[in-house]
Design a protein around this motif. Structure first.
Motif, PDB file in Angstrom:
ATOM      1  N   LYS A  20      18.017   1.642  -4.564  1.00  0.00           N
ATOM      2  CA  LYS A  20      17.889   1.748  -6.066  1.00  0.00           C
ATOM      3  C   LYS A  20      16.915   1.277  -6.610  1.00  0.00           C
ATOM      4  N   LEU A  21      15.984   0.632  -5.882  1.00  0.00           N
ATOM      5  CA  LEU A  21      14.567  -0.080  -6.655  1.00  0.00           C
ATOM      6  C   LEU A  21      13.756   0.918  -7.246  1.00  0.00           C
ATOM      7  N   ASN A  22      13.986   2.307  -6.798  1.00  0.00           N
ATOM      8  CA  ASN A  22      13.192   3.484  -7.376  1.00  0.00           C
ATOM      9  C   ASN A  22      11.675   3.109  -6.876  1.00  0.00           C
ATOM     10  N   ASP A  23      11.521   2.767  -5.701  1.00  0.00           N
ATOM     11  CA  ASP A  23      10.320   2.621  -5.092  1.00  0.00           C
ATOM     12  C   ASP A  23      10.332   3.358  -3.654  1.00  0.00           C
ATOM     13  N   PHE A  24       9.788   4.619  -3.861  1.00  0.00           N
ATOM     14  CA  PHE A  24       9.924   5.593  -2.624  1.00  0.00           C
ATOM     15  C   PHE A  24       9.061   5.187  -1.491  1.00  0.00           C
ATOM     16  N   GLY A  25       8.072   4.901  -1.736  1.00  0.00           N
ATOM     17  CA  GLY A  25       6.800   4.767  -0.694  1.00  0.00           C
ATOM     18  C   GLY A  25       7.266   3.260  -0.179  1.00  0.00           C
ATOM     19  N   GLY A  26       7.595   2.237  -0.797  1.00  0.00           N
ATOM     20  CA  GLY A  26       7.967   1.036  -0.364  1.00  0.00           C
ATOM     21  C   GLY A  26       9.204   1.137   0.572  1.00  0.00           C
ATOM     22  N   SER A  27      10.198   2.013   0.162  1.00  0.00           N
ATOM     23  CA  SER A  27      11.515   2.117   0.549  1.00  0.00           C
ATOM     24  C   SER A  27      11.405   2.872   2.050  1.00  0.00           C
ATOM     25  N   GLU A  28      10.491   3.955   1.962  1.00  0.00           N
ATOM     26  CA  GLU A  28      10.064   4.848   3.151  1.00  0.00           C
ATOM     27  C   GLU A  28       9.350   3.908   4.400  1.00  0.00           C
ATOM     28  N   TYR A  29       8.749   3.067   3.703  1.00  0.00           N
ATOM     29  CA  TYR A  29       7.957   2.345   4.653  1.00  0.00           C
ATOM     30  C   TYR A  29       8.895   1.047   5.361  1.00  0.00           C
ATOM     31  N   ILE A  30       9.816   0.587   4.645  1.00  0.00           N
ATOM     32  CA  ILE A  30      10.997  -0.377   5.076  1.00  0.00           C
ATOM     33  C   ILE A  30      11.869   0.254   6.202  1.00  0.00           C
ATOM     34  N   LEU A  31      12.434   1.644   5.886  1.00  0.00           N
ATOM     35  CA  LEU A  31      13.141   2.379   6.531  1.00  0.00           C
ATOM     36  C   LEU A  31      12.498   2.636   8.149  1.00  0.00           C
ATOM     37  N   GLU A  32      11.039   3.052   7.972  1.00  0.00           N
ATOM     38  CA  GLU A  32      10.555   3.534   9.132  1.00  0.00           C
ATOM     39  C   GLU A  32      10.300   2.042   9.951  1.00  0.00           C
ATOM     40  N   ASN A  33      10.220   0.914   9.384  1.00  0.00           N
ATOM     41  CA  ASN A  33       9.901  -0.383   9.911  1.00  0.00           C
ATOM     42  C   ASN A  33      11.095  -0.602  10.566  1.00  0.00           C
ATOM     43  N   VAL A  34      12.304  -0.351  10.084  1.00  0.00           N
ATOM     44  CA  VAL A  34      13.589  -0.884  10.720  1.00  0.00           C
ATOM     45  C   VAL A  34      13.660   0.188  11.845  1.00  0.00           C
ATOM     46  N   ALA A  35      13.601   1.397  11.734  1.00  0.00           N
ATOM     47  CA  ALA A  35      13.802   2.516  12.832  1.00  0.00           C
ATOM     48  C   ALA A  35      12.970   2.138  13.803  1.00  0.00           C
ATOM     49  N   ASP A  63       0.844  -1.032  -0.063  1.00  0.00           N
ATOM     50  CA  ASP A  63      -0.203  -0.057  -0.069  1.00  0.00           C
ATOM     51  C   ASP A  63       0.868   1.221  -0.013  1.00  0.00           C
ATOM     52  N   ALA A  64       1.908   1.366   0.718  1.00  0.00           N
ATOM     53  CA  ALA A  64       2.862   2.436   0.798  1.00  0.00           C
ATOM     54  C   ALA A  64       3.632   2.460  -0.459  1.00  0.00           C
ATOM     55  N   SER A  65       3.859   1.513  -1.209  1.00  0.00           N
ATOM     56  CA  SER A  65       4.703   1.593  -2.532  1.00  0.00           C
ATOM     57  C   SER A  65       3.512   2.231  -3.417  1.00  0.00           C
ATOM     58  N   ALA A  66       2.295   1.898  -3.441  1.00  0.00           N
ATOM     59  CA  ALA A  66       1.524   2.227  -4.329  1.00  0.00           C
ATOM     60  C   ALA A  66       0.911   3.907  -3.991  1.00  0.00           C
ATOM     61  N   ALA A  67       0.813   4.080  -2.913  1.00  0.00           N
ATOM     62  CA  ALA A  67       0.669   5.767  -2.701  1.00  0.00           C
ATOM     63  C   ALA A  67       2.055   6.433  -2.927  1.00  0.00           C
ATOM     64  N   GLY A  68       3.215   5.863  -3.061  1.00  0.00           N
ATOM     65  CA  GLY A  68       4.350   6.539  -3.325  1.00  0.00           C
ATOM     66  C   GLY A  68       4.601   6.943  -4.874  1.00  0.00           C
ATOM     67  N   ARG A  69       3.347   6.282  -5.397  1.00  0.00           N
ATOM     68  CA  ARG A  69       3.331   6.288  -6.904  1.00  0.00           C
ATOM     69  C   ARG A  69       2.107   6.935  -7.335  1.00  0.00           C
ATOM     70  N   ASN A  70       1.503   7.493  -6.496  1.00  0.00           N
ATOM     71  CA  ASN A  70       0.154   8.093  -6.450  1.00  0.00           C
ATOM     72  C   ASN A  70      -0.743   7.141  -7.135  1.00  0.00           C
ATOM     73  N   GLN A  71      -0.761   5.862  -6.929  1.00  0.00           N
ATOM     74  CA  GLN A  71      -1.504   4.703  -7.060  1.00  0.00           C
ATOM     75  C   GLN A  71      -2.560   4.260  -5.962  1.00  0.00           C
ATOM     76  N   LYS A  72      -3.544   3.578  -6.494  1.00  0.00           N
ATOM     77  CA  LYS A  72      -4.583   3.030  -5.727  1.00  0.00           C
ATOM     78  C   LYS A  72      -3.690   1.944  -4.942  1.00  0.00           C
ATOM     79  N   ALA A  73      -4.179   1.541  -3.765  1.00  0.00           N
ATOM     80  CA  ALA A  73      -3.646   0.134  -3.111  1.00  0.00           C
ATOM     81  C   ALA A  73      -3.980  -0.961  -3.821  1.00  0.00           C
ATOM     82  N   ARG A  74      -2.739  -1.678  -4.096  1.00  0.00           N
ATOM     83  CA  ARG A  74      -2.863  -2.853  -5.067  1.00  0.00           C
ATOM     84  C   ARG A  74      -3.288  -4.212  -4.335  1.00  0.00           C
TER      85      ARG A  74
END
Length: 391
Positions: free
Chosen positions: A287-302, A220-231
């Motif tokens: 490097k995967l160019n997935d801003f929303g998903g990567s931000e979610y992972i960073l927050e998850n680890v943090a 869902d975070a990945s989709a939001a980062g691309r301004n898409q609906k949740a998949r």
């Protein structure tokens, strides 16, 4: 035509069958150590697996320091037992996607994207146990036979259709679906056996459901980062090989609730084992160019260890790569916070300098880039950085 209709009826009946949910008996099935392939089909499948293992073993993507693979094998053995894991070979692969798999010959590969996403040893064990369950249940062989039988029948139906001037396409469609349906049933069976492993290992059983809930949130975070609906899919499609994630999380949670509560997730042990690899895993994710998903992972680890210097640096890299308005300023701020948190790699000055330069802060950018070159005069990009400073 009547023969095709009978086949369709049989196939439709098989594909309508739902995989059985687990019984409340979580006793592990008998296990035979040192199993060897017994049939022609199985020997052929093992030969293919041996060749695939050689490719994985010699792959440049393999993490070869030995420590990580030893840790992964230890987690598997802790979960399924020493008798079951004897003879298993585990290969750690630096591939940023969430995946693990086990071949019929006992070789398992675990990708770095999985290690970045699971939050503790219990979640890691749940995935490894699931893959081992495929091995123990011999799903590779069963799937091979199913695939071969169904594709052979497709060919025969096509011939029959041509000879009788009837349309075999519908029959082929249902046959193809039956293959994938079989795979979904296998996934459910492996999930349930994996829960049995968790039940006897001392890990909390809810870890299996937690993984899928986290993956849905990331999607869902990945989709939001691309301004898409949740998949997120809420039911398995006809050609899907896995149960839909919400369905999977629900039945795993329901089955885990039948087990005694508690257990040690061994989060600290997991964090310590991953610490030497975290920076490179994060860099590959960015490097995967997935801003929303990567931000979610960073927050998850943090959320587990706080915003450490390496997490802040990775966050700066993420924002610098996106480079939306204000992103470059935010990236520079994250780099400075990373330095304050003790992250002292020379690459920090490089990234800070490039971010400042693109943001028009020339003097500070030049100072940061000069500091980078002073620390890394032989850096691969030294010539390019010197050219920037010369302008």
């Amino acid at each position: 035509m009547r023969r095709i209709a009978l086949m369709l009826a049989a196939i439709a009946g098989c594909s309508a069958m739902q995989p059985a949910m687990a019984a409340e008996d979580f006793t592990l099935p008998p296990y035979t150590a040192g199993y060897q392939p017994a049939t022609v089909d199985e020997r052929g499948l093992w030969m293919q697996a041996d060749e695939a293992e050689r490719v994985i073993r010699d792959s440049p993507a393999r993490i070869r320091d030995g420590r990580l693979e030893e840790y992964l094998l230890a987690v598997l053995c802790r979960e399924v037992g020493q008798d079951r894991c004897r003879g298993v070979r585990v290969y750690a692969m630096e591939i940023p996607q969430f995946n693990a798999s086990m071949m019929p010959n006992g070789a398992m590969q675990v990708q770095s994207g999985l290690l970045l996403r699971v939050r503790n040893e219990a979640e890691l064990a749940a995935v490894l146990g699931h893959e081992f369950a495929h091995f123990e249940l011999r799903h590779g062989l069963n799937g091979y036979k199913k695939m071969r039988g169904a594709t052979d029948m497709m060919a025969w139906l096509t011939v029959i259709g041509m000879a009788s001037a009837t349309n075999s396409g519908i029959a082929n469609f249902w046959l193809a679906g039956s293959i994938y349906r079989f795979d979904r049933a296998q996934e459910t069976d492996a999930d349930i056996l994996g829960l049995k492993y968790l039940a006897r290992s001392g890990y909390p059983a809810e870890a299996a459901a937690n993984i899928w809930q986290s993956l849905m949130a990331e999607a869902d975070a990945s989709a939001a980062g691309r301004n898409q609906k949740a998949r997120t899919k809420y039911s398995a499609g006809f050609f899907d090989t896995h149960p839909a994630s919400p369905q999977r999380a629900a039945y795993l949670s329901a089955e885990a609730a039948k087990l005694p509560p508690g257990g040690d997730a061994r989060a600290q042990e997991f964090s310590e084992a991953m610490a030497p690899y975290l920076s490179r895993f994060l860099a590959a994710q960015v490097k995967l160019n997935d801003f929303g998903g990567s931000e979610y992972i960073l927050e998850n680890v943090a959320s587990r260890a706080g915003w450490t210097g390496e997490l802040l640096f990775a966050r700066g890299e993420l924002y610098r790569a996106r480079a939306n308005p204000r992103d470059l300023q935010l990236a520079s701020d994250y780099y400075r916070q990373a330095r304050a948190a003790g992250y002292l790699a020379p690459e920090l000055d490089r990234s800070l300098g490039l971010s400042l330069l693109r943001n028009g802060q020339t003097d500070e950018a030049r100072a940061a880039l000069a500091a980078y070159l002073s620390a890394r005069p032989d850096a691969p990009d030294a010539k390019a950085i010197n050219a920037l400073l010369a302008n």
